[in-house]
Write a protein that holds these residues in place. Sequence first.
Motif, PDB file in Angstrom:
ATOM      1  N   THR A 155      -5.383  -6.357  30.842  1.00 51.23           N
ATOM      2  CA  THR A 155      -5.890  -5.684  29.636  1.00 51.23           C
ATOM      3  C   THR A 155      -7.179  -4.896  29.868  1.00 51.23           C
ATOM      4  O   THR A 155      -7.544  -4.050  29.047  1.00 51.23           O
ATOM      5  CB  THR A 155      -6.149  -6.701  28.496  1.00 51.23           C
ATOM      6  OG1 THR A 155      -7.071  -7.696  28.964  1.00 51.23           O
ATOM      7  CG2 THR A 155      -4.862  -7.373  28.045  1.00 51.23           C
ATOM      8  N   LEU A 156      -7.867  -5.176  30.977  1.00 49.46           N
ATOM      9  CA  LEU A 156      -9.185  -4.557  31.194  1.00 49.46           C
ATOM     10  C   LEU A 156      -9.158  -3.026  31.103  1.00 49.46           C
ATOM     11  O   LEU A 156      -9.916  -2.431  30.335  1.00 49.46           O
ATOM     12  CB  LEU A 156      -9.705  -4.997  32.568  1.00 49.46           C
ATOM     13  CG  LEU A 156     -11.161  -5.421  32.653  1.00 49.46           C
ATOM     14  CD1 LEU A 156     -11.508  -6.478  31.622  1.00 49.46           C
ATOM     15  CD2 LEU A 156     -11.454  -5.951  34.064  1.00 49.46           C
TER      16      LEU A 156
ATOM     17  N   TYR B 291     -10.658  -0.602  28.209  1.00 51.56           N
ATOM     18  CA  TYR B 291     -11.728   0.339  28.567  1.00 51.56           C
ATOM     19  C   TYR B 291     -11.372   1.755  28.128  1.00 51.56           C
ATOM     20  O   TYR B 291     -12.228   2.513  27.676  1.00 51.56           O
ATOM     21  CB  TYR B 291     -11.961   0.285  30.085  1.00 51.56           C
ATOM     22  CG  TYR B 291     -13.069   1.173  30.544  1.00 51.56           C
ATOM     23  CD1 TYR B 291     -14.408   0.786  30.405  1.00 51.56           C
ATOM     24  CD2 TYR B 291     -12.795   2.421  31.114  1.00 51.56           C
ATOM     25  CE1 TYR B 291     -15.432   1.610  30.819  1.00 51.56           C
ATOM     26  CE2 TYR B 291     -13.817   3.248  31.536  1.00 51.56           C
ATOM     27  CZ  TYR B 291     -15.131   2.840  31.392  1.00 51.56           C
ATOM     28  OH  TYR B 291     -16.153   3.655  31.797  1.00 51.56           O
ATOM     29  N   HIS B 292     -10.080   2.090  28.235  1.00 53.37           N
ATOM     30  CA  HIS B 292      -9.651   3.446  27.895  1.00 53.37           C
ATOM     31  C   HIS B 292      -9.094   3.547  26.474  1.00 53.37           C
ATOM     32  O   HIS B 292      -8.401   4.511  26.144  1.00 53.37           O
ATOM     33  CB  HIS B 292      -8.629   3.943  28.925  1.00 53.37           C
ATOM     34  CG  HIS B 292      -9.230   4.109  30.285  1.00 53.37           C
ATOM     35  ND1 HIS B 292     -10.068   5.150  30.597  1.00 53.37           N
ATOM     36  CD2 HIS B 292      -9.166   3.336  31.397  1.00 53.37           C
ATOM     37  CE1 HIS B 292     -10.476   5.023  31.865  1.00 53.37           C
ATOM     38  NE2 HIS B 292      -9.940   3.932  32.362  1.00 53.37           N
ATOM     39  N   HIS B 293      -9.373   2.533  25.647  1.00 54.44           N
ATOM     40  CA  HIS B 293      -9.017   2.577  24.225  1.00 54.44           C
ATOM     41  C   HIS B 293      -7.550   2.900  23.995  1.00 54.44           C
ATOM     42  O   HIS B 293      -7.204   3.813  23.241  1.00 54.44           O
ATOM     43  CB  HIS B 293      -9.893   3.589  23.482  1.00 54.44           C
ATOM     44  CG  HIS B 293     -11.355   3.371  23.714  1.00 54.44           C
ATOM     45  ND1 HIS B 293     -12.036   2.283  23.221  1.00 54.44           N
ATOM     46  CD2 HIS B 293     -12.250   4.075  24.433  1.00 54.44           C
ATOM     47  CE1 HIS B 293     -13.290   2.338  23.616  1.00 54.44           C
ATOM     48  NE2 HIS B 293     -13.449   3.410  24.359  1.00 54.44           N
TER      49      HIS B 293
ATOM     50  N   SER C 253      -5.406  -1.287  19.698  1.00 51.89           N
ATOM     51  CA  SER C 253      -6.221  -2.409  19.237  1.00 51.89           C
ATOM     52  C   SER C 253      -6.106  -3.537  20.248  1.00 51.89           C
ATOM     53  O   SER C 253      -5.216  -3.534  21.104  1.00 51.89           O
ATOM     54  CB  SER C 253      -5.708  -2.893  17.877  1.00 51.89           C
ATOM     55  OG  SER C 253      -4.438  -3.504  18.047  1.00 51.89           O
ATOM     56  N   LYS C 254      -6.988  -4.528  20.112  1.00 54.03           N
ATOM     57  CA  LYS C 254      -6.945  -5.661  21.031  1.00 54.03           C
ATOM     58  C   LYS C 254      -5.569  -6.329  20.999  1.00 54.03           C
ATOM     59  O   LYS C 254      -4.994  -6.641  22.042  1.00 54.03           O
ATOM     60  CB  LYS C 254      -8.040  -6.662  20.642  1.00 54.03           C
ATOM     61  CG  LYS C 254      -8.243  -7.726  21.681  1.00 54.03           C
ATOM     62  CD  LYS C 254      -9.433  -8.628  21.345  1.00 54.03           C
ATOM     63  CE  LYS C 254      -9.477  -9.766  22.367  1.00 54.03           C
ATOM     64  NZ  LYS C 254     -10.505 -10.752  22.078  1.00 54.03           N
TER      65      LYS C 254
ATOM     66  N   ALA D 133      -0.323  -7.462  23.443  1.00 52.02           N
ATOM     67  CA  ALA D 133       1.142  -7.518  23.332  1.00 52.02           C
ATOM     68  C   ALA D 133       1.784  -6.692  24.448  1.00 52.02           C
ATOM     69  O   ALA D 133       2.747  -7.135  25.087  1.00 52.02           O
ATOM     70  CB  ALA D 133       1.582  -7.005  21.958  1.00 52.02           C
ATOM     71  N   ALA D 134       1.226  -5.518  24.695  1.00 50.72           N
ATOM     72  CA  ALA D 134       1.776  -4.664  25.757  1.00 50.72           C
ATOM     73  C   ALA D 134       1.584  -5.320  27.121  1.00 50.72           C
ATOM     74  O   ALA D 134       2.470  -5.267  27.977  1.00 50.72           O
ATOM     75  CB  ALA D 134       1.107  -3.292  25.718  1.00 50.72           C
ATOM     76  N   ALA D 135       0.425  -5.960  27.307  1.00 44.41           N
ATOM     77  CA  ALA D 135       0.145  -6.631  28.585  1.00 44.41           C
ATOM     78  C   ALA D 135       1.147  -7.756  28.810  1.00 44.41           C
ATOM     79  O   ALA D 135       1.667  -7.930  29.919  1.00 44.41           O
ATOM     80  CB  ALA D 135      -1.277  -7.178  28.599  1.00 44.41           C
ATOM     81  N   ARG D 136       1.434  -8.502  27.745  1.00 43.15           N
ATOM     82  CA  ARG D 136       2.402  -9.609  27.879  1.00 43.15           C
ATOM     83  C   ARG D 136       3.785  -9.065  28.197  1.00 43.15           C
ATOM     84  O   ARG D 136       4.537  -9.689  28.948  1.00 43.15           O
ATOM     85  CB  ARG D 136       2.415 -10.448  26.610  1.00 43.15           C
ATOM     86  CG  ARG D 136       1.122 -11.231  26.451  1.00 43.15           C
ATOM     87  CD  ARG D 136       1.233 -12.384  25.454  1.00 43.15           C
ATOM     88  NE  ARG D 136       0.067 -13.207  25.552  1.00 43.15           N
ATOM     89  CZ  ARG D 136      -0.920 -13.254  24.643  1.00 43.15           C
ATOM     90  NH1 ARG D 136      -0.831 -12.524  23.536  1.00 43.15           N
ATOM     91  NH2 ARG D 136      -1.968 -14.023  24.840  1.00 43.15           N
TER      92      ARG D 136
END
Length: 270
Positions: A130-131, A135-137, A140-141, A146-149
Amino acid sequence: SVPMATTAETPITATSLEKPSHPAIHLDAGGKRFGDSVVFANLDLTVAQGEVVSIIGPSGSGKTTLIRSLNGLETLEQGVVYLNGRAFLAGSEERLSATLPRHGCEMLEIGMVFQSFNLFPHRTVLENITLAPRYHHRGSKAEIQAAARATLHQVGMLAHELKYPHQLSGGQQQRVAIARALAMEPSVLLFDEPTSALDPETVGEVLRIIADLARSGRTMVIVTHEMKFALDVSDRVIFMEKGQIAFNGSPEALRQQLQQGDRLSEFVRL
Ligand code: ADP
């Protein structure tokens, strides 16, 4: 026909309007030296949209330097790199050099997977993914998580999201590194000897993930010593020797060439 509405949710970007008529990556007359030692000169490389290209060849022939030059990790002296038809990097001795934006957003369109994983050691698996999107917006968190998972699921590492890199095998770390590259939704993925640092028993799990990505239509350039893998997953194989492209063709053409018992066959012992 009804024109499509442009809303904040569906921005029309240059990319979405462009037909894929340009190569994904095009290096035009690239030249690279370290001091007095020329790694390659006047080298051309074109990778079409959706194409999977493997680069093989003896150690020291310039494979790694070549792919690191495609995303600016190495600075060329000569040549221009085009990404989806746009000049993106220019050699330090090219006149174009001064006019190109440095580290523009194009850089983010090229994902890279390294030999030695390069995960952030003090961050969990999920944080490693997620980093960059945070960082590049990129949302939302919650959206980014969700995308990272989803990318962790894709590489079979979702169950390990709270672990730290040192708690994982090399193969698992490399799968996380692949997920991290995917999370930035790159248009091109570069792999620099992705299995060279792995224990033999974990090489297969990483190659399977890369093969899945290759089949899904991603544009990829893979520097590898895994000959069988290169022939199985690639649309095209490039054999580099002493900074020159000594063979450039389909796996089928390479197999035929191998029957002639030349230098290439000596190198590629399947
Ligand atoms: P390959 O990936 O095919 O093994 P490399 O691209 O790593 O080849 O290396 C090509 C040549 O450039 C080699 O002669 C290597 O020693 C040299 N080289 C690579 N990186 C550097 C560097 N940072 N400084 C000086 N020489 C380098």
